[in-house]
Design an enzyme around this catalytic site. Sequence first.
Site, PDB file in Angstrom:
ATOM      1  CE  LYS A 152      18.056  25.733  18.940  1.00 38.79           C
ATOM      2  NZ  LYS A 152      19.414  25.225  18.751  1.00 38.79           N
ATOM      3  CG  HIS A 182      17.686  18.684  21.806  1.00 40.94           C
ATOM      4  ND1 HIS A 182      18.231  19.823  21.287  1.00 40.94           N
ATOM      5  CD2 HIS A 182      18.699  18.040  22.438  1.00 40.94           C
ATOM      6  CE1 HIS A 182      19.519  19.859  21.580  1.00 40.94           C
ATOM      7  NE2 HIS A 182      19.837  18.797  22.285  1.00 40.94           N
ATOM      8  CE  LYS A 186      20.089  17.569  26.198  1.00 43.59           C
ATOM      9  NZ  LYS A 186      20.986  16.634  25.555  1.00 43.59           N
ATOM     10  CD  GLU A 220      27.508  22.291  22.579  1.00 39.03           C
ATOM     11  OE1 GLU A 220      27.225  21.309  21.890  1.00 39.03           O
ATOM     12  OE2 GLU A 220      27.250  23.451  22.240  1.00 39.03           O
ATOM     13  CG  ASP A 239      23.005  27.200  18.367  1.00 39.07           C
ATOM     14  OD1 ASP A 239      22.146  26.695  17.632  1.00 39.07           O
ATOM     15  OD2 ASP A 239      23.938  26.545  18.886  1.00 39.07           O
ATOM     16  CG  HIS A 244      19.053  24.198  24.182  1.00 43.75           C
ATOM     17  ND1 HIS A 244      17.883  23.731  23.638  1.00 43.75           N
ATOM     18  CD2 HIS A 244      20.002  23.944  23.253  1.00 43.75           C
ATOM     19  CE1 HIS A 244      18.129  23.211  22.442  1.00 43.75           C
ATOM     20  NE2 HIS A 244      19.407  23.334  22.185  1.00 43.75           N
ATOM     21  CE  LYS A 328      28.188  25.204  19.139  1.00 38.90           C
ATOM     22  NZ  LYS A 328      27.472  24.007  19.568  1.00 38.90           N
TER      23      LYS A 328
HETATM   24  C1  BG6 Z   1      21.621  22.402  19.527  1.00 36.55           C
HETATM   25  C2  BG6 Z   1      22.533  23.518  19.118  1.00 36.55           C
HETATM   26  O1  BG6 Z   1      20.321  22.867  19.703  1.00 36.55           O
HETATM   27  O2  BG6 Z   1      22.089  21.851  20.748  1.00 36.55           O
HETATM   28  C3  BG6 Z   1      23.956  23.016  18.963  1.00 36.55           C
HETATM   29  O3  BG6 Z   1      22.074  24.056  17.878  1.00 36.55           O
HETATM   30  C4  BG6 Z   1      24.411  22.318  20.221  1.00 36.55           C
HETATM   31  O4  BG6 Z   1      24.843  24.091  18.633  1.00 36.55           O
HETATM   32  C5  BG6 Z   1      23.382  21.283  20.657  1.00 36.55           C
HETATM   33  O5  BG6 Z   1      25.657  21.693  19.953  1.00 36.55           O
HETATM   34  C6  BG6 Z   1      23.731  20.718  22.023  1.00 36.55           C
HETATM   35  O6  BG6 Z   1      22.873  19.666  22.328  1.00 36.55           O
HETATM   36  P1  BG6 Z   1      23.301  18.508  23.321  1.00 36.55           P
HETATM   37  O7  BG6 Z   1      22.096  17.648  23.403  1.00 36.55           O
HETATM   38  O8  BG6 Z   1      24.485  17.828  22.711  1.00 36.55           O
HETATM   39  O9  BG6 Z   1      23.645  19.176  24.614  1.00 36.55           O
END
Ligand code: BG6
Length: 478
Positions: A152, A182, A186, A220, A239, A244, A328
């Site tokens: 993605k 992803h 999880k 984050e 993004d 997600h 972020k």
């Molecule tokens: C990614 C985004 O898909 O997921 C990033 O492109 C983001 O910007 C990341 O930081 C966050 O993933 P996780 O697994 O650290 O929560």
Amino acid sequence: MILEKSNIVPSEFIIVGGTGNLSKNKILPALFWRFLDKQIDENSNIILCDKEIKSKDDFFSVLKFKCDEAIKKVIDNEKIWDDFLNIIKFVDLDVISGNGHLELIKILKEKFDPNRPIIFYLAIASSLFGNSCRFIRDSGLNVPQSRLVIEKPIGKNKATAIQINNEISSVFKESQIYRIDHYLGKETVQNLMALRFANTFFENQWNNKNVDNVQITVSETVGVEDRISYYNEYGAIRDMLQNHLLQLVCLIAMEPPSFYEADQLRDEKLRVLKALKPITEEDIQTGQYRSFSDELGENSNTETFVSLKVLINNWRWAGVPFYIRTGKKLSTRASEIIITFKNKPHDIFSKFTADAHEEPNRLIIRVQPEEGLKLKLTSKAPGPGGMRFFPSELNLSFGDTFADRLPDAYERLLMDVVRGNQTLFMRSDEVLAAWDFIDPIVEIAKNQETQLYRTGTMGPEDKILVLEGHQWLDPKDE
Ligand code: BG6
């Protein structure tokens, strides 16, 4: 408790963009873990394809550092590390001109077997997916055991997503395509489905009669780092929200599928996406951390934070707000889902609790870190002095239950690709339905002022929940 693993067949892992960020930060450390666990061994190949590979030794020393980070210690077993490096091969490949294809074919021929999956992982910009697929077809490498893995966000909007889907599906069948989000890999996200559908306890509560609101926070502490030009073009909405966060909404809101099976699960998620009520201006707020434009070197309106109120137009969820946010450089790194239940219809303890501060019942699903579940309850304070109450909680920490570590999402997803299991991957119609919801949001956000926020806060001051008498429950407060 011991985490079981199932055997997988030896495979070819071909990573296009093999020396890039995604490959060295996520894909290769995940494969290293699977190698350490002996789920893949010297019979598999990892083929890193890239344009103009410079020094392999430099690349390996960076990779060593990344793998040390992933296993949370310095790899001290030189033999294991050398064995792992032995299965890695490099191919100088240009997917546009096709230069390098003979070298790739030569490696693949050495162990060619119709039962040996050939996995093409395109760890490159989605604008190159079409070229890469044509390259695979023209080199004769799309055989029945070939699989395509892409990341993605697929496209920048619905129109480009359709174009990409058309390009890849002119070469690969849908059953060969694995679209990674992803978050679906999880452990705690999959546990959401176990919580809902392997237990009867919550399912009766899981509707607008009992749930007051749902909050999803993916916060984050990191900024955009070396992905700033990509990020400036995509922003948090494309993004994170398009994929997600919407996937999390789907897993919370979907109806039980008849079986835990790829298409059934994806059909149910699709129904949720199609039931999302279009957003209006009052339902969305965007923000940008203060140093973003300085890091970029120019003024930008791109959002690094977004929060919104989502409603789902169906019988189960009508009227229940799903408040979702991501950003972020916030104060905490945490992904959390909080289901707040409605208050009791009548209080039999009113004469005891007149001035007590009572919280509603809440179910807190902590996706990361410190994965686990908490159920917030009210209990009687011990003692002979009448009925007094205090907030208590049932706490299930996965960290404590699974003394072993929880595998990273990419480990699970990569092994699922080898097994040919598409359950945790997105189908093309899901991606398009998500863009249907997101495209108008991008337009609204463009015309709104992006509010600046200080690094280390939880984003700009809320303007959505406050109007409804609610407030964000920050992960650190729970
Ligand atoms: C990614 C985004 O898909 O997921 C990033 O492109 C983001 O910007 C990341 O930081 C966050 O993933 P996780 O697994 O650290 O929560």
